[in-house]
Design a protein around this motif. Structure first.
Motif, PDB file in Angstrom:
ATOM      1  N   SER A   1       0.773  -1.267  -0.027  1.00 61.15           N
ATOM      2  CA  SER A   1      -0.062  -0.061  -0.013  1.00 61.15           C
ATOM      3  C   SER A   1       1.110   1.298  -0.072  1.00 61.15           C
ATOM      4  O   SER A   1       1.865   1.290   0.485  1.00 61.15           O
ATOM      5  CB  SER A   1      -0.840  -0.126   1.162  1.00 61.15           C
ATOM      6  N   TYR A   2       0.312   2.136  -0.939  1.00 62.25           N
ATOM      7  CA  TYR A   2       1.217   3.732  -0.689  1.00 62.25           C
ATOM      8  C   TYR A   2       0.516   4.646  -0.040  1.00 62.25           C
ATOM      9  O   TYR A   2       0.592   5.948  -0.326  1.00 62.25           O
ATOM     10  CB  TYR A   2       1.688   4.079  -2.152  1.00 62.25           C
ATOM     11  N   ALA A   3      -0.693   4.140   0.874  1.00 61.96           N
ATOM     12  CA  ALA A   3      -1.085   5.303   1.563  1.00 61.96           C
ATOM     13  C   ALA A   3      -0.240   5.443   2.959  1.00 61.96           C
ATOM     14  O   ALA A   3      -0.780   5.250   3.886  1.00 61.96           O
ATOM     15  CB  ALA A   3      -2.618   4.651   2.047  1.00 61.96           C
ATOM     16  N   TYR A   4       0.789   5.919   2.560  1.00 63.66           N
ATOM     17  CA  TYR A   4       2.027   6.169   3.644  1.00 63.66           C
ATOM     18  C   TYR A   4       2.672   7.619   3.127  1.00 63.66           C
ATOM     19  O   TYR A   4       2.759   7.780   1.968  1.00 63.66           O
ATOM     20  CB  TYR A   4       2.822   5.126   3.765  1.00 63.66           C
ATOM     21  N   SER A   5       3.342   8.172   4.216  1.00 60.38           N
ATOM     22  CA  SER A   5       4.103   9.233   3.689  1.00 60.38           C
ATOM     23  C   SER A   5       5.424   8.933   2.801  1.00 60.38           C
ATOM     24  O   SER A   5       5.668   7.599   3.045  1.00 60.38           O
ATOM     25  CB  SER A   5       4.655  10.195   4.965  1.00 60.38           C
ATOM     26  N   THR A   6       5.953   9.738   2.012  1.00 64.78           N
ATOM     27  CA  THR A   6       6.990   9.180   1.234  1.00 64.78           C
ATOM     28  C   THR A   6       8.245   8.994   2.177  1.00 64.78           C
ATOM     29  O   THR A   6       9.002   7.996   1.516  1.00 64.78           O
ATOM     30  CB  THR A   6       7.273  10.272   0.081  1.00 64.78           C
ATOM     31  N   ALA A   7       8.410   9.681   3.249  1.00 68.08           N
ATOM     32  CA  ALA A   7       9.724   9.293   4.121  1.00 68.08           C
ATOM     33  C   ALA A   7       9.320   7.962   4.422  1.00 68.08           C
ATOM     34  O   ALA A   7      10.348   7.017   4.427  1.00 68.08           O
ATOM     35  CB  ALA A   7       9.562  10.274   5.310  1.00 68.08           C
ATOM     36  N   HIS A   8       8.229   7.609   4.945  1.00 72.34           N
ATOM     37  CA  HIS A   8       8.003   6.195   5.330  1.00 72.34           C
ATOM     38  C   HIS A   8       7.957   5.064   4.154  1.00 72.34           C
ATOM     39  O   HIS A   8       8.762   4.257   4.356  1.00 72.34           O
ATOM     40  CB  HIS A   8       6.521   6.242   5.858  1.00 72.34           C
ATOM     41  N   ILE A   9       7.656   5.474   3.107  1.00 69.48           N
ATOM     42  CA  ILE A   9       7.934   4.477   1.960  1.00 69.48           C
ATOM     43  C   ILE A   9       9.256   4.277   1.550  1.00 69.48           C
ATOM     44  O   ILE A   9       9.718   3.169   1.311  1.00 69.48           O
ATOM     45  CB  ILE A   9       7.005   5.277   0.626  1.00 69.48           C
ATOM     46  N   ASN A  10       9.953   5.513   1.715  1.00 65.09           N
ATOM     47  CA  ASN A  10      11.449   5.487   1.398  1.00 65.09           C
ATOM     48  C   ASN A  10      12.189   4.640   2.285  1.00 65.09           C
ATOM     49  O   ASN A  10      12.979   3.742   1.919  1.00 65.09           O
ATOM     50  CB  ASN A  10      11.898   6.787   1.486  1.00 65.09           C
ATOM     51  N   GLU A  11      11.952   4.484   3.612  1.00 67.17           N
ATOM     52  CA  GLU A  11      12.322   3.818   4.591  1.00 67.17           C
ATOM     53  C   GLU A  11      12.148   2.355   4.140  1.00 67.17           C
ATOM     54  O   GLU A  11      13.090   1.396   4.470  1.00 67.17           O
ATOM     55  CB  GLU A  11      12.056   4.375   5.899  1.00 67.17           C
ATOM     56  N   ALA A  12      10.853   2.009   4.137  1.00 67.81           N
ATOM     57  CA  ALA A  12      10.524   0.743   3.742  1.00 67.81           C
ATOM     58  C   ALA A  12      11.328   0.238   2.346  1.00 67.81           C
ATOM     59  O   ALA A  12      11.812  -1.018   2.495  1.00 67.81           O
ATOM     60  CB  ALA A  12       8.943   0.482   3.642  1.00 67.81           C
ATOM     61  N   LEU A  13      11.328   0.829   1.559  1.00 69.71           N
ATOM     62  CA  LEU A  13      11.897   0.410   0.258  1.00 69.71           C
ATOM     63  C   LEU A  13      13.434   0.109   0.637  1.00 69.71           C
ATOM     64  O   LEU A  13      13.989  -0.972   0.026  1.00 69.71           O
ATOM     65  CB  LEU A  13      11.787   1.571  -0.785  1.00 69.71           C
ATOM     66  N   ARG A  14      14.121   0.923   1.305  1.00 70.98           N
ATOM     67  CA  ARG A  14      15.585   0.852   1.765  1.00 70.98           C
ATOM     68  C   ARG A  14      15.701  -0.404   2.332  1.00 70.98           C
ATOM     69  O   ARG A  14      16.476  -1.366   2.108  1.00 70.98           O
ATOM     70  CB  ARG A  14      15.908   1.859   2.735  1.00 70.98           C
ATOM     71  N   ARG A  15      14.540  -0.976   3.362  1.00 71.82           N
ATOM     72  CA  ARG A  15      14.922  -2.200   3.956  1.00 71.82           C
ATOM     73  C   ARG A  15      14.488  -3.251   3.123  1.00 71.82           C
ATOM     74  O   ARG A  15      15.297  -4.266   3.065  1.00 71.82           O
ATOM     75  CB  ARG A  15      13.798  -2.111   5.414  1.00 71.82           C
ATOM     76  N   ILE A  16      13.595  -3.110   2.438  1.00 79.84           N
ATOM     77  CA  ILE A  16      13.395  -4.113   1.506  1.00 79.84           C
ATOM     78  C   ILE A  16      14.373  -4.477   0.149  1.00 79.84           C
ATOM     79  O   ILE A  16      14.896  -5.422  -0.035  1.00 79.84           O
ATOM     80  CB  ILE A  16      12.071  -4.088   0.373  1.00 79.84           C
ATOM     81  N   GLY A  17      15.342  -3.348  -0.148  1.00 80.59           N
ATOM     82  CA  GLY A  17      16.289  -3.437  -0.809  1.00 80.59           C
ATOM     83  C   GLY A  17      17.474  -4.241  -0.036  1.00 80.59           C
ATOM     84  O   GLY A  17      18.065  -5.003  -0.585  1.00 80.59           O
ATOM     85  N   GLN A  18      17.738  -4.019   1.060  1.00 81.88           N
ATOM     86  CA  GLN A  18      18.697  -4.628   1.795  1.00 81.88           C
ATOM     87  C   GLN A  18      18.255  -6.186   1.929  1.00 81.88           C
ATOM     88  O   GLN A  18      19.329  -6.957   1.808  1.00 81.88           O
ATOM     89  CB  GLN A  18      18.611  -3.998   3.409  1.00 81.88           C
ATOM     90  N   PHE A  19      17.145  -6.236   2.235  1.00 82.96           N
ATOM     91  CA  PHE A  19      16.648  -7.759   2.347  1.00 82.96           C
ATOM     92  C   PHE A  19      16.853  -8.559   1.022  1.00 82.96           C
ATOM     93  O   PHE A  19      17.571  -9.640   1.278  1.00 82.96           O
ATOM     94  CB  PHE A  19      15.188  -7.607   2.640  1.00 82.96           C
ATOM     95  N   LEU A  20      16.530  -7.823   0.055  1.00 80.09           N
ATOM     96  CA  LEU A  20      16.718  -8.673  -1.249  1.00 80.09           C
ATOM     97  C   LEU A  20      18.225  -8.731  -1.624  1.00 80.09           C
ATOM     98  O   LEU A  20      18.817  -9.964  -1.972  1.00 80.09           O
ATOM     99  CB  LEU A  20      16.383  -7.590  -2.302  1.00 80.09           C
ATOM    100  N   LYS A  21      19.042  -7.880  -1.046  1.00 74.17           N
ATOM    101  CA  LYS A  21      20.497  -8.045  -1.355  1.00 74.17           C
ATOM    102  C   LYS A  21      21.151  -9.229  -0.564  1.00 74.17           C
ATOM    103  O   LYS A  21      21.606 -10.056  -0.931  1.00 74.17           O
ATOM    104  CB  LYS A  21      21.202  -6.986  -1.037  1.00 74.17           C
ATOM    105  N   GLU A  22      20.605  -9.422   0.618  1.00 77.11           N
ATOM    106  CA  GLU A  22      21.093 -10.599   1.571  1.00 77.11           C
ATOM    107  C   GLU A  22      20.644 -11.692   1.164  1.00 77.11           C
ATOM    108  O   GLU A  22      21.439 -12.726   1.225  1.00 77.11           O
ATOM    109  CB  GLU A  22      20.696  -9.885   2.977  1.00 77.11           C
ATOM    110  N   GLU A  23      19.363 -11.624   0.432  1.00 73.02           N
ATOM    111  CA  GLU A  23      18.743 -13.130   0.094  1.00 73.02           C
ATOM    112  C   GLU A  23      19.498 -13.426  -1.132  1.00 73.02           C
ATOM    113  O   GLU A  23      20.027 -14.357  -1.259  1.00 73.02           O
ATOM    114  CB  GLU A  23      17.442 -12.914  -0.389  1.00 73.02           C
TER     115      GLU A  23
END
Lengths: 159, 395
Positions: free
Chosen positions: B366-388
């Motif tokens: 869902s993108y019913a969230y602030s851009t700062a919130h979305i950005n932080e989530a994307l950063r963590r998902i990126g980390q997750f994918l890299k580690e995987e």
């Protein structure tokens, strides 16, 4: 352009590439536009809004000082404002309508430091006729941001 | 007592929401950053809240007519005329309900005889299948595909039609895929249906949230379709009024009157404070919608770019406020992905299979969230994918 500025103002930490995706501009165009807005003085700077009270040892006190002045013959309020804003302690200076002329926001480490600054630096300025110092005790909202931590209360189990 | 023997067998057999367990894990965790919620992050516009408060202060706290205040029924019909060029009679063709959800339930209950079949395009919102089953119908999923931009196609529809097909659910703009049906796509669906006696339940709850300058088209506005369509809409998503629980249905008076009868016995009337607020929303809320839509659109572009940059295939949604990226390249199932992401990076998204089996291999974000919130989530998902990725290479 207004929309572009709104995006920048609301999302200062996004990369140019991200802003490009949001606006449909190219990354280079975003960079150029920001640079030109900075040159024109439309964008004056970037700052982080910090809730200083969150830090355990706060040594930051802020006061709003109401100044009454007599405008100078040739330069009116401008030269007085320039003199006031030259001090590092001064965060903001605004010319006001109503009961006084300038609203000056001043920060210091202690109440005393601010009181001394007013007495020794602001009050003696030529054309200042009176000062009223009001200390800020607690900030709730600054630059449109609510400073207390807010929790998202939306139902996490609703799809 | 052995309650299992006493409880309604159909209700008992409906599986509990598969994501319940998942939300329970999230609730135990600290610093969870969620992109899982299906409701606006905006507050109900102030002028709308103000009218509700005013109605309370004036003591308007009683029931309304069963079918809703006449003033509200009028405004709903004006709205459908203004937005979708559809003519409905406010005195016979509309009923105000407790959220869009009740309208869906009423329509299904008003139409279904035991053994009827209800066609449910999937992935889609979770309520259609259970509601159809509780009414004694058989819910038949129609799979929509990424290659068709998750639209319902005439071919897929035709394949699923049998003699027992009573109703087609048409959930567009779609939760969770963000797919929309444009006029040309609806024409093709209408071509199939006009030859039949099948009715359509068009769930248009996200009708105000479409992007790329393409306003929503209601299937009821396609030639010959109004007489066989029940339109469901509501105030939750368009006006950020989820908690007010207010929706409505529009359709042929013969069906609306039966729905009203059920509503009269089961519910009495929709909450009146909410109805007062809704009148104000319809009269003076267009600007609020435009503002929210613009904001959602910016985030939509940000999120799509974000997932593509992370190397996940992400369909560009044109409606609602979700993206539905594919995670099949990670080799994990949707649930594995979501659970691992939650446990390792404290990011909550919803597994695609919650919206039908064919949602397997996807996640709903869902993108019913602030851009700062979305950005932080994307950063963590990126980390997750890299580690995987790294750990897979080690294996």
């Amino acid at each position: 352009m207004d929309n572009f500025l709104k995006i920048l103002s609301d999302n200062p930490r996004l990369s140019n590439a991200q802003i490009a995706a949001m606006t449909g501009l190219s990354e280079d165009e975003v960079g150029e536009r920001i640079a030109s807005l900075e040159r024109e003085g439309v964008i004056c700077g970037y700052k982080t809004v910090i809730n200083w009270e969150k830090l355990e040892q706060t040594d930051k006190v802020t006061a709003i000082i109401e100044l009454k002045v007599t405008p100078r013959k040739d330069t009116g309020f401008e030269a007085i404002a320039e003199e006031i804003m030259s001090f590092d302690e001064v965060e903001s200076v605004s010319l006001m309508s109503g009961g006084y002329d300038f609203s000056v926001c001043v920060t210091g480490r202690t109440f005393q430091e601010i009181a001394l600054f007013v007495a020794k630096r602001l009050a003696p300025i030529d054309s200042v006729t009176s000062t009223t110092t009001t200390f800020i005790l607690k900030k709730y909202k600054e630059d449109g941001m609510i400073l207390s931590a807010q929790s998202d209360e939306r139902g996490a189990d609703v799809l | 007592m052995n309650y299992n023997d006493l409880i309604n067998r159909t209700a008992h057999a409906i599986p509990p929401s598969g994501i319940r367990r998942f939300f329970d894990i999230a609730a135990e965790m600290e610093e969870v950053i969620s992109l899982s919620v299906g409701e606006p992050d905006f507050l109900t516009p102030w002028h709308v809240r103000d009218v509700a408060i005013d109605s309370l202060q004036k003591g308007r706290t009683g029931y309304s007519p069963n079918r809703g205040f006449t003033a509200l029924c009028r405004e709903i019909c004006h709205y459908y005329k203004r937005k979708f060029d559809l003519d409905y009679d406010f005195s016979t063709d509309v009923i105000v309900t407790v959220g869009g959800s009740e309208a869906i339930d009423l329509a299904v209950r008003a139409l279904i005889n035991p053994g009827d079949e209800v066609l449910v395009p999937q992935p889609s919102f979770v309520c259609y299948d259970p509601i159809a089953r509780l009414a004694g119908a058989k819910a038949v999923p129609i799979v929509t595909h990424r290659e068709d931009e998750f639209r319902l196609t005439a071919e897929a529809l035709r394949e699923c039609i049998t003699e027992r097909t009573k109703l087609l659910i048409l959930p567009f703009p779609n939760n969770p895929t963000g797919a929309v049906m444009r006029r040309e796509h609806l024409e093709k669906i209408a071509d199939v249906l006009r030859e039949t006696n099948i009715l359509v339940l068009a769930d248009e709850i996200y009708s105000e949230l479409t992007y790329n300058g393409q306003p929503h088209v209601s299937i009821a506005s396609i030639a010959g379709m109004k007489e066989r369509t029940i339109v469901v809409n509501g105030f939750s998503k368009s006006y950020a009024m989820t908690g007010w629980r207010l929706g409505y249905a529009l359709g042929p008076k013969e069906i609306i009157s039966i729905m009203t009868k059920i509503h009269q016995y089961a519910i009495m009337c929709a909450p009146t404070t909410s109805q007062h607020a809704a009148i104000e929303a319809l009269r003076n809320g267009d600007e609020d919608i435009a503002k929210m839509r613009e904001e959602y659109d910016l985030r939509r572009k940000l999120v799509v770019r974000g997932f593509r940059e992370l190397g996940l295939d992400c369909f560009e949604p044109e409606g609602a406020f979700y993206v539905f990226p594919s995670i099949s390249s990670t080799g994990m199932t949707s649930e594995e992905f979501c659970e691992k992401l939650l446990k390792e990076k404290h990011v909550a998204v919803v597994p695609g299979n919650a919206f039908g089996e064919c949602g397997e291999g996807y996640i709903r974000v869902s993108y019913a969230y602030s851009t700062a919130h979305i950005n932080e989530a994307l950063r963590r998902i990126g980390q997750f994918l890299k580690e995987e990725n790294n750990s897979q290479q080690l294996v």
